[in-house]
Scaffold this motif. Sequence first.
Motif, PDB file in Angstrom:
ATOM      1  N   UNK A 194      17.640  30.790 -18.190  1.00  0.00           N
ATOM      2  CA  UNK A 194      18.368  30.901 -19.450  1.00  0.00           C
ATOM      3  C   UNK A 194      19.665  30.095 -19.329  1.00  0.00           C
ATOM      4  N   UNK A 195      19.953  29.336 -20.379  1.00  0.00           N
ATOM      5  CA  UNK A 195      21.118  28.452 -20.356  1.00  0.00           C
ATOM      6  C   UNK A 195      22.011  28.748 -21.550  1.00  0.00           C
ATOM      7  N   UNK A 196      23.308  28.869 -21.307  1.00  0.00           N
ATOM      8  CA  UNK A 196      24.265  29.001 -22.390  1.00  0.00           C
ATOM      9  C   UNK A 196      24.838  27.624 -22.707  1.00  0.00           C
ATOM     10  N   UNK A 197      24.863  27.278 -23.989  1.00  0.00           N
ATOM     11  CA  UNK A 197      25.458  26.022 -24.456  1.00  0.00           C
ATOM     12  C   UNK A 197      26.658  26.372 -25.328  1.00  0.00           C
ATOM     13  N   UNK A 198      27.822  25.930 -24.920  1.00  0.00           N
ATOM     14  CA  UNK A 198      29.052  26.230 -25.653  1.00  0.00           C
ATOM     15  C   UNK A 198      29.333  25.098 -26.644  1.00  0.00           C
ATOM     16  N   UNK A 199      29.500  25.460 -27.920  1.00  0.00           N
ATOM     17  CA  UNK A 199      29.831  24.473 -28.936  1.00  0.00           C
ATOM     18  C   UNK A 199      29.049  24.697 -30.218  1.00  0.00           C
ATOM     19  N   UNK A 229      29.812  21.756 -24.288  1.00  0.00           N
ATOM     20  CA  UNK A 229      29.765  20.563 -25.118  1.00  0.00           C
ATOM     21  C   UNK A 229      31.102  19.933 -25.422  1.00  0.00           C
ATOM     22  N   UNK A 230      32.067  20.657 -26.020  1.00  0.00           N
ATOM     23  CA  UNK A 230      33.318  20.048 -26.481  1.00  0.00           C
ATOM     24  C   UNK A 230      34.342  19.876 -25.363  1.00  0.00           C
ATOM     25  N   UNK A 231      35.334  19.029 -25.646  1.00  0.00           N
ATOM     26  CA  UNK A 231      36.357  18.725 -24.649  1.00  0.00           C
ATOM     27  C   UNK A 231      37.411  19.817 -24.491  1.00  0.00           C
ATOM     28  N   UNK A 283      40.812  23.266 -20.880  1.00  0.00           N
ATOM     29  CA  UNK A 283      41.484  24.540 -20.625  1.00  0.00           C
ATOM     30  C   UNK A 283      40.938  25.273 -19.399  1.00  0.00           C
ATOM     31  N   UNK A 284      39.896  24.700 -18.771  1.00  0.00           N
ATOM     32  CA  UNK A 284      39.403  25.302 -17.536  1.00  0.00           C
ATOM     33  C   UNK A 284      38.188  26.192 -17.671  1.00  0.00           C
ATOM     34  N   UNK A 285      37.378  25.988 -18.715  1.00  0.00           N
ATOM     35  CA  UNK A 285      36.198  26.840 -18.897  1.00  0.00           C
ATOM     36  C   UNK A 285      35.220  26.713 -17.738  1.00  0.00           C
ATOM     37  N   UNK A 305      35.808  10.061 -22.010  1.00  0.00           N
ATOM     38  CA  UNK A 305      35.629  11.418 -22.512  1.00  0.00           C
ATOM     39  C   UNK A 305      34.903  12.176 -21.408  1.00  0.00           C
ATOM     40  N   UNK A 306      35.185  13.443 -21.256  1.00  0.00           N
ATOM     41  CA  UNK A 306      34.633  14.190 -20.129  1.00  0.00           C
ATOM     42  C   UNK A 306      33.418  15.030 -20.535  1.00  0.00           C
ATOM     43  N   UNK A 307      32.717  14.522 -21.547  1.00  0.00           N
ATOM     44  CA  UNK A 307      31.523  15.220 -22.046  1.00  0.00           C
ATOM     45  C   UNK A 307      30.672  14.168 -22.755  1.00  0.00           C
TER      46      UNK A 307
END
Length: 445
Positions: free
Chosen positions: A2-7, A78-80, A85-87, A303-305
């Motif tokens: 299972x994968x969580x995708x933030x964004x 996903x987002x920068x 902020x260190x997520x 960009x870091x993503x």
Amino acid sequence: MKIIVVGSGGREHAISWKLAQSSLVSQVICVPGNGGTAHEKKCKNIDPADCSYLDGDKSLAAYVAIAKHENCDLAVIGPEEPLAKGAADLFWAEGIPCVGPKKDGAQLEASKDFAKAFMHKYDVACAVSKTFTDPKEAHSYIEDHGSPVVIKADGLAAGKGVVVAATVQEAHEAVTNLMELGKVGEAGEKIVIEDYLEGIEISVLAAVCVTEKTSALKTAVIVPFLPARDHKRLLDGAKGPNTGGMGAVCPLSDVTDEVFSAFDKNILKPTLRGLIAEKTDYRGFIFFGLMLTANGPKLLEYNVRLGDPETQAVLPMADFDFAALCRAITDETLSSFSCKWKDGFVVAPVAVSSGYPEAYEKGKTVTVNEDFIAAADAKLFAAGAVEKDGRLITNGGRVLSCSAFGKTFDEARENSYKALKAVSFEGMFYRKDIGLDGAAESVKL
């Protein structure tokens, strides 16, 4: 797994869609996701605001709490902003492998000054620049240097912190707006003034795995994807105001082996050497924003993503297991992973709300003929759209992209615009020339 995708954007929809195609993946938890991921196979949207166990927590820790509650094995950010902020640091601290650089590596995007210092230190081909914290010194530099110049707010400014000043007066106005009037807040307290570069822009997305272990084993690596091009201007012919992206194409016929070799030698490899030398724990993606100049490719920005809307054009070209790639990044085995690509092209125009990128209305119902889109070998990726009462509703300026594949560029382009005719919402607008000669900007933006 299972994968969580933030964004919640089009990039995250494309990432979630590609992850869900993997036989390794049982479910993708999209936080908060959007109206597209709400109906994607294997995908489940979770809005932190609806989670009673969070007790209203809106911090980065809420993402980790959701991942643990859903028994996720991997995170993809996903987002920068959460990366800056260190997520990623939080996920790793809780034992959840995370695709996305830790906070120190994320400074390559979060601070233009940091990024330029890194480029200069490791001889990455880029424009000459100087950093200022005193507006008087910045104004004085402009008077001595002249125009044109490019002025960038140091911090994250949601795409509003870059000004291409064609005249000295425009340069002075940019300094005043950013530093003295605070038009982008704290992001503009420090600025970078760069020499102007002329050429045509391209984007190269890449997977990165640089850790203490891989550096010691000499397996630290940056694996570039196919080159893509974003079209930033609102109107056909690269005219009108700058936007977050009106469409993308992949791959690019004007990126020859010679151009890519120069990029590898003068930008990619120096970047890798720098990450290793700085002992950066960077496991994620990186975006190289490049200008193809008469003197070869020059780096405009990191960009870091993954980029948006480039991701919506690049990932449909991938002929490999994207979840396996993400696992190779976190498992420090990326150097032995093989990225294979389809033989063909993707064209992905973006449909936006009337008034974008200025004021625009929300809440318009989006109607879609799914069968017509499938027949055109196309895929819709929702961006500024949410699900409400079973309907897809506009909730942003860039509403969706229509990514279509073709064996030839002309076929991909024909498919994409044919499929867009199956989509409608009040005020819908899109460019008609994505990918054509003259459609992309010929100067720095």
